[in-house]
Design a protein around this motif. Structure first.
Motif, mmCIF file in Angstrom:
data_model
loop_
_atom_site.group_PDB
_atom_site.id
_atom_site.type_symbol
_atom_site.label_atom_id
_atom_site.label_comp_id
_atom_site.label_asym_id
_atom_site.label_seq_id
_atom_site.Cartn_x
_atom_site.Cartn_y
_atom_site.Cartn_z
ATOM 1 N N GLN A 158 1.953 2.249 -3.500
ATOM 2 C CA GLN A 158 0.835 2.785 -4.260
ATOM 3 C C GLN A 158 0.616 4.257 -3.943
ATOM 4 O O GLN A 158 0.347 5.068 -4.833
ATOM 5 C CB GLN A 158 -0.424 1.985 -3.952
ATOM 6 N N ARG A 194 0.836 -1.199 0.000
ATOM 7 C CA ARG A 194 0.000 0.000 0.000
ATOM 8 C C ARG A 194 0.871 1.249 0.000
ATOM 9 O O ARG A 194 0.524 2.264 -0.621
ATOM 10 C CB ARG A 194 -0.901 -0.036 1.237
ATOM 11 N N ARG A 231 1.860 -3.640 -9.614
ATOM 12 C CA ARG A 231 1.081 -4.475 -10.515
ATOM 13 C C ARG A 231 -0.356 -4.642 -10.065
ATOM 14 O O ARG A 231 -1.244 -4.867 -10.868
ATOM 15 C CB ARG A 231 1.759 -5.846 -10.649
ATOM 16 N N GLU A 232 -0.600 -4.561 -8.764
ATOM 17 C CA GLU A 232 -1.947 -4.705 -8.237
ATOM 18 C C GLU A 232 -2.290 -3.500 -7.373
ATOM 19 O O GLU A 232 -1.435 -2.927 -6.712
ATOM 20 C CB GLU A 232 -2.058 -5.982 -7.393
ATOM 21 N N GLN A 233 -3.551 -3.131 -7.403
ATOM 22 C CA GLN A 233 -4.020 -2.040 -6.571
ATOM 23 C C GLN A 233 -4.394 -2.572 -5.185
ATOM 24 O O GLN A 233 -5.077 -3.589 -5.059
ATOM 25 C CB GLN A 233 -5.237 -1.360 -7.200
ATOM 26 N N VAL A 234 -3.926 -1.880 -4.168
ATOM 27 C CA VAL A 234 -4.230 -2.245 -2.785
ATOM 28 C C VAL A 234 -5.000 -1.086 -2.174
ATOM 29 O O VAL A 234 -4.441 -0.008 -1.970
ATOM 30 C CB VAL A 234 -2.944 -2.525 -1.972
ATOM 31 N N GLU A 235 -6.254 -1.294 -1.890
ATOM 32 C CA GLU A 235 -7.105 -0.219 -1.397
ATOM 33 C C GLU A 235 -7.248 -0.214 0.126
ATOM 34 O O GLU A 235 -7.593 0.796 0.717
ATOM 35 C CB GLU A 235 -8.495 -0.323 -2.037
ATOM 36 N N ARG A 253 7.381 -3.081 -10.627
ATOM 37 C CA ARG A 253 7.021 -4.416 -10.145
ATOM 38 C C ARG A 253 6.178 -4.346 -8.872
ATOM 39 O O ARG A 253 5.446 -5.271 -8.552
ATOM 40 C CB ARG A 253 8.294 -5.224 -9.873
ATOM 41 N N ARG A 254 6.309 -3.246 -8.150
ATOM 42 C CA ARG A 254 5.561 -3.095 -6.908
ATOM 43 C C ARG A 254 4.177 -2.494 -7.144
ATOM 44 O O ARG A 254 3.418 -2.278 -6.198
ATOM 45 C CB ARG A 254 6.339 -2.208 -5.939
#
Length: 208
Positions: free
Chosen positions: A6, A3, A31-35, A28-29
């Motif tokens: 992001q 997080r 790649r995915e969303q962390v909400e 690389r850090r």
């Protein structure tokens, strides 16, 4: 991805990473969303509890950041749970810049550094200053250990994200307490040797 990355890697930051050639590694850090907020793990919680100070950054209505140092005995920053930090805020120079800032924008950054062990932790959170009388039970929980002085309010930080920082360029430094603890065995050994020497001198002096 964390997080923290992001939140920290904004569009402007990503542009600089492209210019400097680090965008691929940094990407690389992302790649995915962390909400959801990032809960503290045991290592981070123990690290925070063991320190006697940290840097507290807030932002005022002018848009300028402000950094304040907060210190106390190890453990004065209490890990209330995996998502919450708390401490008793004592009277200082009475400027109240940090308190005023968090009323306007509760987003803050905390920087914890252990010079002796060359380690540091950076943390994003949401800070709230609460009058002591509003939560006497929490104030009692935060009473020991705490910073010496007249308590003015409770500072609560809800953890949003954190990341361990590179240990490079941290100059090893030791507090008076750490030096005293390290030297304690040596002082004890010297005291015993002095006692032995005194006894030997007394024996020599008693010989005819």
């Amino acid at each position: 991805m964390s997080r923290f990355n992001q939140l920290a890697q904004t569009t402007a930051v990503r542009q600089v990473q492209e210019e400097m050639g680090s965008a691929k590694a940094a990407g690389r850090r992302l790649r995915e969303q962390v909400e959801e907020p990032q809960p503290l793990d045991a290592r981070s919680a123990d690290f925070i509890r063991g320190l006697d100070g940290f840097l507290f950054a807030s932002v005022g209505e002018t848009g300028w950041p402000y950094i304040q140092f907060k210190g106390g005995p190890p453990g004065f920053v209490h890990v209330l749970d995996e998502s919450t930090l708390g401490l008793l805020d004592v009277r200082g120079n009475r400027q109240y810049v940090t308190t005023g800032n968090v009323r306007g924008d509760d987003r803050v950054a905390l920087f914890f550094i252990d010079h002796a062990r060359q380690a540091r932790l950076k943390l994003y959170g949401h800070a709230t200053a609460v009058p002591v009388d509003d939560d006497l039970q929490l104030a009692e929980r935060l009473e020991s250990p705490r910073t010496e002085g007249r308590v003015e309010q409770i500072m609560i930080i809800r953890v949003e994200a954190y990341a361990w920082n590179c240990p490079n360029h941290i100059t090893p430094r030791f507090s008076q307490r750490e030096v005293s603890e390290a030297l304690a065995p040596l002082h004890e050994r010297l005291a015993r040797l002095e006692e032995e020497n005194a006894a030997l001198r007394a024996q020599l002096a008693a010989r005819p």
